[in-house]
Design a protein around this motif. Structure first.
Motif, PDB file in Angstrom:
ATOM      1  N   GLU A 116       0.834  -1.210   0.000  1.00 49.17           N
ATOM      2  CA  GLU A 116       0.000   0.000   0.000  1.00 49.17           C
ATOM      3  C   GLU A 116       0.866   1.256   0.000  1.00 49.17           C
ATOM      4  O   GLU A 116       0.565   2.237  -0.675  1.00 49.17           O
ATOM      5  CB  GLU A 116      -0.972  -0.026   1.183  1.00 49.17           C
ATOM      6  N   ALA A 117       1.967   1.186   0.746  1.00 49.55           N
ATOM      7  CA  ALA A 117       2.861   2.351   0.819  1.00 49.55           C
ATOM      8  C   ALA A 117       3.522   2.624  -0.531  1.00 49.55           C
ATOM      9  O   ALA A 117       3.556   3.771  -0.993  1.00 49.55           O
ATOM     10  CB  ALA A 117       3.919   2.123   1.892  1.00 49.55           C
ATOM     11  N   LYS A 119       2.515   1.687  -3.428  1.00 50.28           N
ATOM     12  CA  LYS A 119       1.483   2.058  -4.412  1.00 50.28           C
ATOM     13  C   LYS A 119       1.138   3.544  -4.259  1.00 50.28           C
ATOM     14  O   LYS A 119       1.070   4.274  -5.261  1.00 50.28           O
ATOM     15  CB  LYS A 119       0.235   1.190  -4.207  1.00 50.28           C
ATOM     16  N   SER A 120       0.948   3.988  -3.032  1.00 51.18           N
ATOM     17  CA  SER A 120       0.551   5.389  -2.868  1.00 51.18           C
ATOM     18  C   SER A 120       1.690   6.321  -3.276  1.00 51.18           C
ATOM     19  O   SER A 120       1.459   7.464  -3.640  1.00 51.18           O
ATOM     20  CB  SER A 120       0.054   5.665  -1.455  1.00 51.18           C
ATOM     21  N   ARG A 124       3.734   0.672  -9.471  1.00 49.53           N
ATOM     22  CA  ARG A 124       2.582  -0.100  -9.982  1.00 49.53           C
ATOM     23  C   ARG A 124       2.878  -1.601 -10.035  1.00 49.53           C
ATOM     24  O   ARG A 124       2.060  -2.391 -10.462  1.00 49.53           O
ATOM     25  CB  ARG A 124       2.185   0.420 -11.367  1.00 49.53           C
ATOM     26  N   THR A 158      -4.633  -4.831  -3.890  1.00 50.52           N
ATOM     27  CA  THR A 158      -4.069  -3.523  -4.262  1.00 50.52           C
ATOM     28  C   THR A 158      -4.107  -3.232  -5.760  1.00 50.52           C
ATOM     29  O   THR A 158      -3.952  -2.085  -6.167  1.00 50.52           O
ATOM     30  CB  THR A 158      -2.580  -3.440  -3.835  1.00 50.52           C
ATOM     31  N   LYS A 321       9.081   7.218  -0.636  1.00 50.03           N
ATOM     32  CA  LYS A 321       8.183   8.268  -1.135  1.00 50.03           C
ATOM     33  C   LYS A 321       8.985   9.518  -1.513  1.00 50.03           C
ATOM     34  O   LYS A 321       8.774  10.112  -2.588  1.00 50.03           O
ATOM     35  CB  LYS A 321       7.160   8.594  -0.030  1.00 50.03           C
TER      36      LYS A 321
END
Ligand code: PEP
Ligand code: MN
Length: 338
Positions: A116-117, A119-120, A124, A158, A321
């Motif tokens: 999830e991390a 992906k955000s 992909r 996801t 990120k």
């Protein structure tokens, strides 16, 4: 030999040429480009030379492929190969695709949280090893099929695509059932039986450069896969052994322009294994994009101190990120998106 077909060639003519090649024990690799269709006639050169290919209906020109890797070479195919997946994911096109996740799948909860991390943050494709080729037989070897099941579950939750390593010919079918991309690790780059086995599938293969392999050997390994009919090969530069001990491997970014020159296949970069140290990952990821890489493979872990493998080169999600944000500035400067 490359058989360049006329723009108005018919399917019947293509089939006719392919069949004639087969009759002589040769393989016909048909590649339909935007402007032209070409056929790679692969097999014993002495047999190929006896065939009057230029007079076959639909044929415009016949040219020899001079490089030792045939189907992999730019001589065979001028345009870049673009590998297309569901959800609009492409590798080899304008967008730089990022594959991120843990070195090894450790448990379902952490995998989902990492997925999830990443992906955000813009990845992909989720990476994660279920079968781990470890240097020591006494270290964590991966969860095997249980790990594959966690990957598939996370894919469902996801929508991320999955890339995971296959180490053995007997396990290709199993891994292919769960995974979108079959990864061949550095230690298996010249496991020719394994290359031939994944070559039988119609599923993209991520081929990592052998840790002591020259670019020519790397491309010959890709040829083994393509020669079995699987043309969906993604190359991955992940560092090679040199005399330099400051980093785990020496990340050979020169391989990107060299491979772009020699081959039409996409090439991605793994700066995690390439450097072996988390704080060198972002600088080399940026450099890889600037040099023309089609994608990145990055190791991410929630708590690298407790990672069962490769913690020292893994980024925590906030660092991942931050890196992605920096990459978003680099990519447009070189005509790419991310
Ligand atoms: C991996 O990506 O998990 C891995 C083992 O990489 P390499 O084969 O490049 O060492
Ligand atoms: Mn690893």
């Amino acid at each position: 030999m490359i058989i360049v077909l006329k723009p108005n060639v018919t399917q019947k003519e293509i089939d006719h040429i392919s069949e004639r090649l087969k009759e002589h024990g040769l393989t016909a690799h048909v590649s339909k480009g935007k402007e032209r269709t070409i056929i790679g006639a692969i097999g014993d050169d002495r047999v190929i030379e006896t065939l009057p290919l230029s007079i076959f209906p639909g044929v415009e020109q016949v040219m020899p492929i001079l490089s030792p890797y045939k189907l992999v070479s730019r001589e065979f195919k001028k345009e870049n190969t673009v590998i297309e997946f569901e959800n609009g994911v492409t590798i080899g096109d304008k967008r730089v695709e990022v594959m991120a996740g843990p070195c090894a799948v450790e448990n379902a909860e952490n995998l989902l949280e990492i997925a999830e991390a990443v992906k955000s943050a813009g990845a992909r494709i989720l990476r994660g090893g279920a079968f781990k080729p470890r240097t020591s037989p006494y270290t964590f070897q991966g969860l095997g099929e249980e790990g594959l099941a966690y990957l598939a579950e996370t894919r469902k939750k996801t929508g991320l695509l999955i890339v995971t390593e296959v180490m053995d010919t007997t396990e290709v079918e199993l891994v292919a059932k769960y995974s979108d991309i079959l990864q061949i690790g550095t230690r298996n780059m010249q496991n020719f039986r394994l290359l031939q086995e994944v070559g039988k599938y119609r599923k993209p293969v991520l081929l990592k450069r052998g840790l002591s392999a020259t670019i020519k050997e790397f491309l010959m390994a890709a040829e083994y896969i393509m020669s079995r009919g699987n043309h969906q090969v993604i190359l991955c530069e992940r560092g090679i052994r040199t005399f330099e001990p400051s980093t785990r491997n020496t990340l050979d970014l020169c391989a990107i322009p060299v491979i772009k020159h020699l081959s039409h296949l996409p090439i991605i970069v793994d700066p995690s294994h390439g450097t072996g140290k988390w704080d060198y990952v972002a600088p080399m990821a940026k450099a890889a994009i600037a040099a023309g890489a089609d994608g990145l493979m990055i190791e991410v872990h929630l708590d690298p101190e407790k990672a069962l493998s490769d913690g020292e080169e893994s980024l925590k999600p906030p660092k991942f990120k931050a890196m992605m944000e920096e990459l978003r500035k680099i990519a447009p400067a070189v005509g790419r998106t991310i």
